[in-house]
Design an enzyme around this catalytic site. Structure first.
Site, PDB file in Angstrom:
ATOM      1  CD  GLU A 237       8.796   3.757   0.243  1.00 53.79           C
ATOM      2  OE1 GLU A 237       7.974   4.018  -0.686  1.00 53.79           O
ATOM      3  OE2 GLU A 237       8.734   3.061   1.188  1.00 53.79           O
TER       4      GLU A 237
ATOM      5  CG  HIS B 127       9.287   0.988  -2.208  1.00 54.72           C
ATOM      6  ND1 HIS B 127       9.684   0.453  -1.221  1.00 54.72           N
ATOM      7  CD2 HIS B 127       7.759   1.250  -2.006  1.00 54.72           C
ATOM      8  CE1 HIS B 127       8.700   0.102  -0.420  1.00 54.72           C
ATOM      9  NE2 HIS B 127       7.741   0.470  -0.887  1.00 54.72           N
TER      10      HIS B 127
HETATM   11  O1  TA6 Z   1       6.027   2.673   0.648  1.00 50.40           O
HETATM   12  C1  TA6 Z   1       5.502   1.963   1.563  1.00 50.40           C
HETATM   13  C2  TA6 Z   1       4.360   0.780   1.243  1.00 50.40           C
HETATM   14  O2  TA6 Z   1       3.110   1.525   0.277  1.00 50.40           O
HETATM   15  C3  TA6 Z   1       3.668   0.219   2.349  1.00 50.40           C
HETATM   16  O3  TA6 Z   1       2.225   0.624   2.671  1.00 50.40           O
HETATM   17  C4  TA6 Z   1       3.736  -1.216   1.783  1.00 50.40           C
HETATM   18  O4  TA6 Z   1       2.551  -1.751   1.096  1.00 50.40           O
HETATM   19  C5  TA6 Z   1       5.085  -1.034   1.114  1.00 50.40           C
HETATM   20  O5  TA6 Z   1       4.852  -0.127   0.287  1.00 50.40           O
HETATM   21  C6  TA6 Z   1       5.339  -2.631   0.313  1.00 50.40           C
HETATM   22  O6  TA6 Z   1       4.720  -2.641  -0.707  1.00 50.40           O
HETATM   23  P1  TA6 Z   1       5.114  -3.961  -1.626  1.00 50.40           P
HETATM   24  O7  TA6 Z   1       3.891  -3.721  -2.705  1.00 50.40           O
HETATM   25  O8  TA6 Z   1       6.474  -3.780  -2.110  1.00 50.40           O
HETATM   26  O9  TA6 Z   1       4.954  -5.119  -0.956  1.00 50.40           O
END
Ligand code: TA6
Length: 301
Positions: free
Chosen positions: A273, A169
């Site tokens: 990601e 991510h």
């Molecule tokens: O990858 C995008 C996502 O799923 C968004 O919906 C947002 O929730 C982001 O990840 C961040 O997630 P986190 O759990 O690291 O705050």
């Protein structure tokens, strides 16, 4: 612990382990091609800057908090063994537990090209087995140079198949969210998660004018972030990944999150990601392994 780590895996001038004020252990990596830092908790690469770049390529929030059991805002969080919310257990952590549990170093070295290599393995525990009772190993291999390579390897050491969702991510550092575009996903189908979830098709390159949270499916394409302000391209190549997630929280969600770096740190990051999510989740058969690989490099625009 630090002394033992540096004795066993430290590489003079290239790899040193240090303890952060939070008590977490960080690996500091430096060679003539680039530098990086990685938190052993979560095998969480926090920063990476090739020597050719005046500005880091991987973004870390100025408000990133290092704390035991907590995720770090920025870098390249390892989302595993599910992506997003757990399918049935709302109490389980979003994006899985891998990024908030201890990992241990299993190998380190200098490659012939001068890159520094570090391999880590997730340390299973009663807590992880409660959420994921399958016999398996999860390794992350990181190779730091002018290119950053990460390999996320799931090995099913048990006697029954299992299905995982996963992502690296990664938060990329950009000049400004209003001055970038993302190419490579033209024509791809994606689940638009903003305002519900609907299936759409990408027309042309992606530009940003508001919260954007999209899971592109059935794509193994290389993506390129074109940054008109920093005058650079970031190439995001991958293998073993059939989903690509593109995310910017925009101002409202960023302020709610509170750790994106005030007043507008969110303008200088963009997540692209490399994942296997939703219909692209991966079945790992008993005795088999699955590897998700990314390779990032930056070049002049
Ligand atoms: O990858 C995008 C996502 O799923 C968004 O919906 C947002 O929730 C982001 O990840 C961040 O997630 P986190 O759990 O690291 O705050």
């Amino acid at each position: 612990m630090i002394r033992e780590l540096n004795t066993q895996f430290g590489i003079k001038g290239h790899l040193e382990f240090v303890e952060d004020a939070s008590g977490l252990i960080l690996a500091k990596i430096s060679n003539d091609q680039g530098s990086a830092s990685l938190c052993l908790q979560g095998a969480h690469l926090m920063s990476w800057q090739p020597r050719s770049q005046k500005v880091p390529v991987v973004w870390l929030s100025k408000d990133a908090k290092l704390a035991v059991g907590k995720s770090i805002r920025g870098g390249a969080p390892v989302c595993w063994p599910w992506f997003g919310a757990h399918a049935t257990e709302s109490a389980f952590p979003g994006h899985g537990f891998a990024r908030t549990v201890p990992w241990r170093v299993i190998e380190a070295g200098q490659d012939v090209g001068g890159e520094t290599r570090l391999a880590l393995r997730l340390v299973a525990s009663d807590k992880t087995r409660e959420q994921w009772p399958h016999a398996c190993n999860l390794d992350l291999n990181v190779v730091v140079g002018e290119t950053l390579r990460m390999e996320l390897i799931t090995e099913n050491t048990g006697s029954s198949d299992f299905v995982i969702g996963e992502a690296l991510h990664t938060y990329f550092q950009i000049g400004d969210i209003g001055a970038v575009s993302v190419g490579g996903l033209e024509g791809c189908a994606y689940w638009d998660k903003v305002g519900g979830s609907s299936l759409k098709k990408q027309e042309g390159e992606i530009r940003f004018s508001g919260e954007t949270d999209r899971v592109y499916i059935d794509t193994s394409a290389e993506c390129v972030i074109r940054d008109e302000k920093l005058k650079r391209r970031i190439h995001i190549a991958k293998s073993g990944s059939h989903s690509t997630v593109v995310w910017t929280p925009w101002i409202e969600k960023a302020n709610k999150m509170g750790d994106m770096g005030q007043p507008d740190g969110w303008r200088e990051m963009l997540c692209v990601e490399s994942a296997n999510a939703l219909e692209n989740q991966v079945k790992v058969a008993a005795g088999n392994r699955h590897t998700l690989i990314v390779e990032y490099h930056a070049a002049p625009l």
